[in-house]
Design a protein around this motif. Structure first.
Motif, mmCIF file in Angstrom:
data_model
loop_
_atom_site.group_PDB
_atom_site.id
_atom_site.type_symbol
_atom_site.label_atom_id
_atom_site.label_comp_id
_atom_site.label_asym_id
_atom_site.label_seq_id
_atom_site.Cartn_x
_atom_site.Cartn_y
_atom_site.Cartn_z
ATOM 1 N N ASP A 150 -4.878 11.594 -6.542
ATOM 2 C CA ASP A 150 -4.181 12.887 -6.545
ATOM 3 C C ASP A 150 -3.082 12.906 -5.481
ATOM 4 O O ASP A 150 -1.964 13.382 -5.727
ATOM 5 C CB ASP A 150 -5.153 14.058 -6.370
ATOM 6 N N THR A 157 -8.940 7.973 1.101
ATOM 7 C CA THR A 157 -8.955 6.775 1.959
ATOM 8 C C THR A 157 -8.966 7.171 3.429
ATOM 9 O O THR A 157 -9.706 6.601 4.237
ATOM 10 C CB THR A 157 -7.699 5.927 1.690
ATOM 11 N N ASP A 159 -1.640 10.170 -4.138
ATOM 12 C CA ASP A 159 -0.725 9.121 -4.599
ATOM 13 C C ASP A 159 0.229 9.654 -5.682
ATOM 14 O O ASP A 159 1.451 9.496 -5.598
ATOM 15 C CB ASP A 159 -1.622 8.001 -5.141
ATOM 16 N N GLY A 176 0.821 -1.211 0.000
ATOM 17 C CA GLY A 176 0.000 0.000 0.000
ATOM 18 C C GLY A 176 0.847 1.249 0.000
ATOM 19 O O GLY A 176 0.503 2.258 0.630
HETATM 20 C C1 LIG Z 1 3.665 6.481 1.407
HETATM 21 C C2 LIG Z 1 2.343 6.437 2.090
HETATM 22 N N1 LIG Z 1 1.981 7.433 2.906
HETATM 23 C C3 LIG Z 1 0.764 7.410 3.518
HETATM 24 C C4 LIG Z 1 -0.085 6.370 3.329
HETATM 25 C C5 LIG Z 1 -1.453 6.353 4.017
HETATM 26 N N2 LIG Z 1 -2.495 6.483 3.014
HETATM 27 C C6 LIG Z 1 -3.121 5.428 2.472
HETATM 28 S S1 LIG Z 1 -4.209 5.834 1.309
HETATM 29 C C7 LIG Z 1 -3.909 7.465 1.514
HETATM 30 C C8 LIG Z 1 -4.655 8.497 0.718
HETATM 31 C C9 LIG Z 1 -4.542 8.292 -0.746
HETATM 32 O O1 LIG Z 1 -5.065 9.440 -1.363
HETATM 33 P P1 LIG Z 1 -5.271 9.542 -2.914
HETATM 34 O O2 LIG Z 1 -4.072 9.087 -3.633
HETATM 35 O O3 LIG Z 1 -5.705 10.916 -3.213
HETATM 36 O O4 LIG Z 1 -6.383 8.475 -3.233
HETATM 37 P P2 LIG Z 1 -7.887 8.376 -2.719
HETATM 38 O O5 LIG Z 1 -7.877 7.545 -1.480
HETATM 39 O O6 LIG Z 1 -8.405 9.768 -2.514
HETATM 40 O O7 LIG Z 1 -8.605 7.672 -3.841
HETATM 41 C C10 LIG Z 1 -2.948 7.684 2.500
HETATM 42 C C11 LIG Z 1 -2.465 9.021 2.916
HETATM 43 C C12 LIG Z 1 0.362 5.322 2.486
HETATM 44 N N3 LIG Z 1 -0.372 4.238 2.250
HETATM 45 N N4 LIG Z 1 1.555 5.396 1.853
#
Ligand SMILES: Cc1ncc(C[n+]2csc(CCOP(=O)(O)OP(=O)(O)O)c2C)c(N)n1
Length: 570
Positions: A446, A483, A448, A419
């Motif tokens: 966004d 998420t 990611d 993840g």
């Molecule tokens: C390197 C890293 N930092 C923090 C996290 C915790 N985390 C998991 S999902 C997420 C949010 C992802 O956001 P986005 O890419 O905008 O996708 P969305 O969930 O909005 O579809 C975070 C911060 C992680 N998995 N990996």
């Protein structure tokens, strides 16, 4: 062998191992190796990346695509620290990878010399989850031995990352050390007696379910798995982000076991009376947080086949433990004779029917990601590689794209079971560079995307996406770490904290790096935009706007919040 600097000998050793590209960020700590890449530039390429995290993710993608170690070079402390995310991801994915790290000269060790880090402490096997082995080359003469061991260790047993530190004074030494031949991993075949025990477990079952995944598969093994499943009419689920182990179009495919699992499949795992776990770790993702399979003694009978002895019996008291490499295991299973009739035909059909039913979703406006994913697969070539990092957006990709089994065109899914956000773009760049005839589609969130967006420049610089295949990145912009917002609404409804994002104009950003780019606001705009991306001769980014209210492929933010508030008032 003529004498040459050890840095050159190292590059020659990589060439002998079949490596044609290495990913990294240069450092003054390993100039002799960079000079070796220059010396042998007609046979191997050093791909200069923009950050070591991106470089390590690219090496992970290389390892996944080839089954042999991906190669990453970074400089001392800062480079190693940046690369750590890729190392950890390779560990959790069991991806063979070698991280070469610059190290201070032997005479300066333990003084906290410039950027000095003890990598054995930083990444050592005792650090659980970073590297299988950390070595430091002791002399130029022994370089071939260390490199060969690194290749063996990365590929054998449970594959994974290794770290090899390169003291600067060793790299500049002149050596006549030989180039050793290409290393092949020693493979473990399952013992015949254990296979008979597995057959007996199958014969005693009424509702068996096979869960395939993990590392070490090749096309022949995937074909053998299919033949075994067909002979025994076994429903096959895939482990989280190992969906290309088994062809998702096959009538025995039951779906993937991971985050956002089809509830009907979760129930089926629960109701099965025999689970054959083939190559997957029985980790948190595959077991639904150790609930679908209750730890330590599951309600179902359990046969676990894995290449790493340390994974067998790690959490679960299984009925059968069988150590075998995935390149061998399914081939051995295929030889097991099935009886003329099996009691679970209806069970297997229902498993696939549940998967098919899960492909159907009510349409949503204005951006329907189910339609988007199905459109991508309809228009993209069959050997397309799909990559992603972490976030809820990936749920639509995993649910609606049918990954083709890797017996057809090699791996079609590159995604981190760890993840790790930011994996998808670098993996896509690497895939496009290494297999230029294949189209590569990255789906990113966004949050990611911006973790490794600097690798847009690597793609432009190395000419990725300009071969026969296309390189397309689809950024799903919901102005949120969605998420986390979802988890917040579940646990602390209405209290949004730290999960909102202020985003750039992604299309403008990509255009600044020389990519084609287009913004897509509505579902109907997607198909022409994607078709144009497929027709274009250079990489394309599609910037999709999504309302954060559509938080998963199964529910809305407000529904999650209301359910949480109701629970509170009960
Ligand atoms: C390197 C890293 N930092 C923090 C996290 C915790 N985390 C998991 S999902 C997420 C949010 C992802 O956001 P986005 O890419 O905008 O996708 P969305 O969930 O909005 O579809 C975070 C911060 C992680 N998995 N990996």
């Amino acid at each position: 062998m003529n004498a040459r600097p050890a840095g050159h000998a190292l590059v020659e050793a990589l060439i002998a191992q079949g490596v044609t590209a290495a990913f990294g960020v240069p450092g003054e700590s390993y100039l002799a190796v960079l000079d070796g890449f220059f010396e042998h530039r007609d046979r191997i390429r050093f791909v200069a990346c923009r950050q070591e995290g991106g470089a390590a993710f690219m090496a992970d993608a290389q390892g996944k695509l080839s089954g042999r170690p991906g190669i990453c070079f970074v400089t001392r402390g800062p480079g190693a620290a940046n690369a750590a995310v890729g190392l950890h991801s390779a560990f959790q994915d069991s991806t063979p990878l070698i991280l070469f790290v610059g190290q201070v000269a032997g005479g300066q060790r333990d003084r906290e010399a410039f950027q000095e880090v003890d990598y054995r402490q930083m990444f050592g096997p005792g650090t659980l989850g970073m590297a299988k082995w950390v070595g430091e080359v002791q002399s130029a003469e022994r370089l071939p031995e260390y490199v060969a061991r690194a290749f063996h260790t990365a590929m054998q047993g449970r594959p994974g990352p290794v770290v090899l530190a390169l003291p600067e004074d060793v790299l500049t030494q002149s050596t006549a050390a030989p180039v050793l031949p290409r290393v092949s991993p020693a493979l473990a075949w399952p013992p015949p007696q254990a296979l008979l025990e597995l057959r007996a477990l199958l014969l005693a079952a009424q509702r068996p379910l096979l869960i395939a995944g993990g590392s070490g598969w090749d096309g022949e093994a995937a074909q053998a798995l299919q033949a075994f499943a067909e002979a025994w009419q076994l429903p096959v689920a895939c482990g989280f982000r190992f969906q290309d182990c088994f062809d998702n179009r096959h009538a025995l495919y039951a779906g993937d076991v991971g985050i956002g699992i089809n509830p009907a499949l979760a129930e089926r795992v629960h109701d099965a009376d025999l689970i054959v776990a083939l190559g997957v770790r029985l980790g948190e993702m595959t077991t639904g947080g150790y609930t679908l399979l209750q730890a330590p003694r599951p309600a179902q009978k359990l046969a676990h086949v894995h290449a790493g002895a340390e994974e067998l019996g790690r959490v679960y008291a299984a009925d059968l433990l069988l150590q075998a490499s995935m390149a061998c295991a399914a081939k051995a299973l295929r030889t097991l004779a099935a009886p003329p009739s099996l009691p679970w035909a209806a069970w297997a059909q229902a498993a696939h029917a549940d998967y098919e039913a899960n492909q159907i979703a009510p349409s949503v406006e204005p951006m329907d990601l189910a339609v988007v994913m199905k459109t991508v697969q309809r228009l993209a070539p069959p050997d397309t590689v799909y990559t992603n990092g972490a976030g809820n957006f990936s749920g639509w990709l995993h649910r609606y794209v049918r990954y083709h089994g890797l017996q057809h065109h090699g791996r079609t899914q590159l995604a981190p079971t760890s993840g790790a956000m930011g994996y998808g773009l670098p993996a896509a760049v690497a895939a496009s560079l290494l297999q230029p005839q294949r189209t590569v589609v990255n789906v990113a969130g966004d949050g990611d995307f911006l973790m490794t967006a600097q690798e847009l420049a690597t793609a432009t610089g190395c000419g990725a996406g300009r071969g026969g295949g296309r390189l397309i990145s689809i950024v799903v912009d919901n102005a949120s770490y969605g998420t986390i917002r979802m988890h917040q609404e579940r646990a602390y409804p209405g209290r949004v904290s730290g999960s909102e994002l202020c985003n750039p104009d992604f299309a403008a950003l990509a255009a600044a790096y020389g990519w084609r780019a287009q913004r897509v606001d509505r579902t109907a705009q997607f198909e022409p935009a994607f078709a144009a991306a497929l027709a274009a001769g250079r990489p394309t980014l599609l910037h999709l706007k999504l309302d954060a209210e559509l938080i998963t492929s199964r529910g809305t933010l407000s529904a999650i919040r209301e359910a949480a508030l109701r629970r509170r008032s009960d």
